[in-house]
Design a protein around this motif. Sequence first.
Motif, PDB file in Angstrom:
ATOM      1  N   ASN A 121     -98.659  33.864 -12.098  1.00  0.00           N
ATOM      2  CA  ASN A 121     -97.497  34.461 -12.761  1.00  0.00           C
ATOM      3  C   ASN A 121     -96.389  33.441 -12.969  1.00  0.00           C
ATOM      4  N   PHE A 122     -96.192  32.587 -11.966  1.00  0.00           N
ATOM      5  CA  PHE A 122     -95.135  31.587 -12.085  1.00  0.00           C
ATOM      6  C   PHE A 122     -95.449  30.590 -13.192  1.00  0.00           C
ATOM      7  N   LEU A 123     -96.702  30.147 -13.303  1.00  0.00           N
ATOM      8  CA  LEU A 123     -97.071  29.197 -14.354  1.00  0.00           C
ATOM      9  C   LEU A 123     -96.912  29.816 -15.736  1.00  0.00           C
ATOM     10  N   ARG A 124     -97.256  31.089 -15.862  1.00  0.00           N
ATOM     11  CA  ARG A 124     -97.071  31.750 -17.152  1.00  0.00           C
ATOM     12  C   ARG A 124     -95.591  31.766 -17.535  1.00  0.00           C
ATOM     13  N   TRP A 125     -94.735  32.038 -16.551  1.00  0.00           N
ATOM     14  CA  TRP A 125     -93.294  31.995 -16.828  1.00  0.00           C
ATOM     15  C   TRP A 125     -92.860  30.578 -17.196  1.00  0.00           C
ATOM     16  N   MET A 126     -93.351  29.600 -16.467  1.00  0.00           N
ATOM     17  CA  MET A 126     -92.978  28.210 -16.703  1.00  0.00           C
ATOM     18  C   MET A 126     -93.322  27.786 -18.134  1.00  0.00           C
ATOM     19  N   VAL A 127     -94.543  28.084 -18.561  1.00  0.00           N
ATOM     20  CA  VAL A 127     -95.007  27.663 -19.878  1.00  0.00           C
ATOM     21  C   VAL A 127     -94.261  28.397 -20.991  1.00  0.00           C
ATOM     22  N   ASN A 128     -94.053  29.694 -20.836  1.00  0.00           N
ATOM     23  CA  ASN A 128     -93.494  30.505 -21.916  1.00  0.00           C
ATOM     24  C   ASN A 128     -91.973  30.513 -21.960  1.00  0.00           C
ATOM     25  N   SER A 129     -91.320  30.271 -20.832  1.00  0.00           N
ATOM     26  CA  SER A 129     -89.862  30.387 -20.803  1.00  0.00           C
ATOM     27  C   SER A 129     -89.146  29.075 -20.516  1.00  0.00           C
ATOM     28  N   LYS A 130     -89.722  28.253 -19.688  1.00  0.00           N
ATOM     29  CA  LYS A 130     -89.031  27.046 -19.233  1.00  0.00           C
ATOM     30  C   LYS A 130     -89.356  25.815 -20.080  1.00  0.00           C
ATOM     31  N   MET A 131     -90.627  25.696 -20.492  1.00  0.00           N
ATOM     32  CA  MET A 131     -91.077  24.503 -21.212  1.00  0.00           C
ATOM     33  C   MET A 131     -91.092  24.789 -22.710  1.00  0.00           C
ATOM     34  N   ASP A 132     -89.940  24.596 -23.356  1.00  0.00           N
ATOM     35  CA  ASP A 132     -89.821  24.900 -24.783  1.00  0.00           C
ATOM     36  C   ASP A 132     -90.755  24.047 -25.629  1.00  0.00           C
ATOM     37  N   THR A 226     -70.763  15.841 -11.062  1.00  0.00           N
ATOM     38  CA  THR A 226     -72.110  15.733 -11.637  1.00  0.00           C
ATOM     39  C   THR A 226     -72.857  17.045 -11.468  1.00  0.00           C
ATOM     40  N   ARG A 227     -73.392  17.544 -12.577  1.00  0.00           N
ATOM     41  CA  ARG A 227     -74.155  18.788 -12.558  1.00  0.00           C
ATOM     42  C   ARG A 227     -75.522  18.551 -13.169  1.00  0.00           C
ATOM     43  N   GLN A 228     -76.545  19.042 -12.515  1.00  0.00           N
ATOM     44  CA  GLN A 228     -77.903  18.874 -13.026  1.00  0.00           C
ATOM     45  C   GLN A 228     -78.152  19.895 -14.132  1.00  0.00           C
ATOM     46  N   VAL A 229     -78.466  19.392 -15.341  1.00  0.00           N
ATOM     47  CA  VAL A 229     -78.662  20.275 -16.493  1.00  0.00           C
ATOM     48  C   VAL A 229     -80.137  20.455 -16.835  1.00  0.00           C
ATOM     49  N   VAL A 230     -80.991  19.525 -16.426  1.00  0.00           N
ATOM     50  CA  VAL A 230     -82.428  19.634 -16.676  1.00  0.00           C
ATOM     51  C   VAL A 230     -83.171  19.255 -15.410  1.00  0.00           C
ATOM     52  N   SER A 231     -84.110  20.098 -15.011  1.00  0.00           N
ATOM     53  CA  SER A 231     -84.963  19.795 -13.862  1.00  0.00           C
ATOM     54  C   SER A 231     -86.252  20.592 -14.019  1.00  0.00           C
ATOM     55  N   ARG A 232     -87.241  19.967 -14.655  1.00  0.00           N
ATOM     56  CA  ARG A 232     -88.503  20.668 -14.917  1.00  0.00           C
ATOM     57  C   ARG A 232     -89.567  19.682 -15.376  1.00  0.00           C
ATOM     58  N   PRO A 233     -90.836  20.070 -15.268  1.00  0.00           N
ATOM     59  CA  PRO A 233     -91.902  19.238 -15.839  1.00  0.00           C
ATOM     60  C   PRO A 233     -91.843  19.293 -17.364  1.00  0.00           C
ATOM     61  N   LYS A 234     -92.258  18.206 -18.004  1.00  0.00           N
ATOM     62  CA  LYS A 234     -92.320  18.160 -19.460  1.00  0.00           C
ATOM     63  C   LYS A 234     -93.623  17.498 -19.881  1.00  0.00           C
ATOM     64  N   ILE A 235     -94.064  17.816 -21.087  1.00  0.00           N
ATOM     65  CA  ILE A 235     -95.252  17.171 -21.638  1.00  0.00           C
ATOM     66  C   ILE A 235     -94.907  16.592 -22.998  1.00  0.00           C
ATOM     67  N   LYS A 236     -95.665  15.577 -23.382  1.00  0.00           N
ATOM     68  CA  LYS A 236     -95.465  14.939 -24.676  1.00  0.00           C
ATOM     69  C   LYS A 236     -96.817  14.499 -25.203  1.00  0.00           C
ATOM     70  N   ALA A 237     -97.138  14.886 -26.440  1.00  0.00           N
ATOM     71  CA  ALA A 237     -98.391  14.468 -27.065  1.00  0.00           C
ATOM     72  C   ALA A 237     -98.249  13.030 -27.548  1.00  0.00           C
ATOM     73  N   LEU A 238     -99.217  12.188 -27.205  1.00  0.00           N
ATOM     74  CA  LEU A 238     -99.204  10.782 -27.596  1.00  0.00           C
ATOM     75  C   LEU A 238    -100.325  10.499 -28.587  1.00  0.00           C
ATOM     76  N   ALA A 239    -100.006   9.747 -29.633  1.00  0.00           N
ATOM     77  CA  ALA A 239    -101.031   9.328 -30.585  1.00  0.00           C
ATOM     78  C   ALA A 239    -101.848   8.203 -29.948  1.00  0.00           C
ATOM     79  N   PRO A 240    -103.160   8.361 -29.818  1.00  0.00           N
ATOM     80  CA  PRO A 240    -103.959   7.348 -29.113  1.00  0.00           C
ATOM     81  C   PRO A 240    -104.056   6.021 -29.849  1.00  0.00           C
TER      82      PRO A 240
END
Length: 689
Positions: A121-132, A226-240
């Motif tokens: 459930n947490f991963l589903r929330w992470m993917v759909n809500s946190k990781m734009d 100082t305030r933390q504005v981003v703290s999360r995993p991110k992904i990026k597609a790379l062209a091989p």
Amino acid sequence: MLSAADPELLYASKEPDIAYLAQTFKETQSDLGEWLDRRQRDYDVRNCQWAGKSDDFKKHASSNSTGEVFPWPGASDQEVRLVDENITCRVSMAMHAVRRAHIVATPTESNDVERASVISNFLRWMVNSKMDEFYPQIELGINHFLEKGMMVHYVYYDSQELKQQKTIKLDEIAQVLPSIAEQITLGDMDGELVDILKEEFGVSRTKGRSMLRELRKEGETTVPVTRQVVSRPKIKALAPDEDVFWPNYTIDPQEAPYVFHVLRMTPEQIKSKVRSEGWDEDFVDEVIELANNAQSEDNLYQNRETDEFMRTDDQHIKIIYCYQRLLDDDGIPGIFCTIFHQDSTERYAKHQLMDYQHGSYPFIVSKMEVTNKRLYSSRSMAELGEPLQQVLKVETDAAIDSQSLTTLPPLEHPIGRSPTRWGPGVRIPYRTPGEYRFADTPKGSAVNVELRRYIKEQSDRYFGRNAPGVDPVEAQIKQQDFVDKVFQHLKYLLDQIFSLYQQYGPDEEFFRVTGVRDMQKFSKGNPGERFDFYLSFDVATQDPAQMLDRVKAVAELGTMLDRNGVMDTEQLLTIGVGQVMPGAAERIMLPRETASQKAVEEERQTIAEIYAGVPPNVRPNDAHEMKLQVLQQWLAQPDVTQKVQGDPALQERIQNYLQQRNFQITQRQNANIGRLGAAPTQFGETPTG
């Protein structure tokens, strides 16, 4: 030729050999030259790019280096996007599957069973809500997967802080620390007070003295917080073929001795890294100077950007991240990251041991096809579809050229006497009949139309598309195989995402999302904890008619074989409604508890109507047993019993209502008797003959 056994590629050191790494980077690209050339050709095939192409899709001598045009200037030179159509179709299918797939975490140990549901459930929330960026980057990766034959995603943890000005008032300090407020007002301990402000807010002594003066004079001051504005995993597609390079001999990307990740950054971005990530300031100044003095790059492997803006943009500087799997003095392997510029032979931005506790390179890699163990052996859909697209283009151009000849054939006229005008209604004087006439043109052939249809059908069959002439079972198998490959890639992607969150993610967010109160029992867990992640999706769900047939078949099996009542008919009905009216099941299908409550409320309303003198009618399809039970509970109440006995009209309405309800129950039982051949028996009963 560099060898993986070279000491610089085996053992860690405090000072990396930058010249060696830069040379290794250049030789790695050179070794991949043939593969890179093929990827550039794949791009051209998909996007219909070729030498001499014109904006009007016609052949012109001025666009050809030789000045020769076949079959004639102005002949058709049309785009035929067969490969792009197939890639786009598969990308859409894959994204449809990804968005509707169920993310499931399965435990690797028996004591993780209870946690697995929470993690899912947490991963589903992470993917759909946190990781734009999740779905756009997955889509870009799948495009690379099909166009280039390889999909690469970079997984990292993004932590960003923002400084804001906060106002501090002397009155607020007096309420909490009256003695400190008094000293600020009196001015007896300025040195000690400046030290307190310096330690508390991380400011310089100069700023501390300025704050003290403002508090004393104006009663308030501002301080950067100082305030933390981003703290999360991110992904990026790379062209091989542009962003990431492994040695050409690589088999398993996670076991490779090194991998180069190329980032394009502006001078402003590079300068900001000095403060945010501790980059060497001298290195930053040097690479910016190198960029200002650099000549335009002609080397193909130094300028592979396909976007025209990026080709002409000289504001970006290539920074290379070299990830190496190296041994320390004790022979223990670790992944080290060295950040450098390919033209800087001594300086580097940073060299450190990666602290990601999953212990892997931060790259997830998948090949489109596995015909060879080597990483760079996979062909792409563009490579596989190029021959058919080329044949289809030839046939399309031939059909257009043939139609052009039919519409306006060549004109024969006497030498030296060409007509000044030619067209419908134009009058042409002549001396001898037949002096002016259209030349004979090749007759059109239906073979051309059939051949184009055959080429399209062959392409659909090869790539497994649902189309006329394609075996639907074969197409479904190929589609499911492709979706499974994408899901296998996402499995490892989710594993690294969750591992990074376990290592760096805030505990309070995890408990807020999951709603679990027992922190000891349901903590995030440590990054070494493992779950097997998988996604499930059946490509047949894209065919509503086929899915409805499946639901009917399952219902028939349940009728014949479900002796113990293990089938959840409500869920089966929900699936069926969802196929007939996609998206409507959630609106018209009630959960079991809600449906039961609704039946009780309806029966209470019916009882009120009977009591008020309104004779109700029973619906054929209804929760008869449940509603009958509610009515009997009402009749069993002493005051109700007394009221019914003294009111003959009420007795008649109740009797009529009971007869209708019992009749419907009997009809349902008769249907079961007709199906079973005898009345159903309950446990402990003996059936009567």
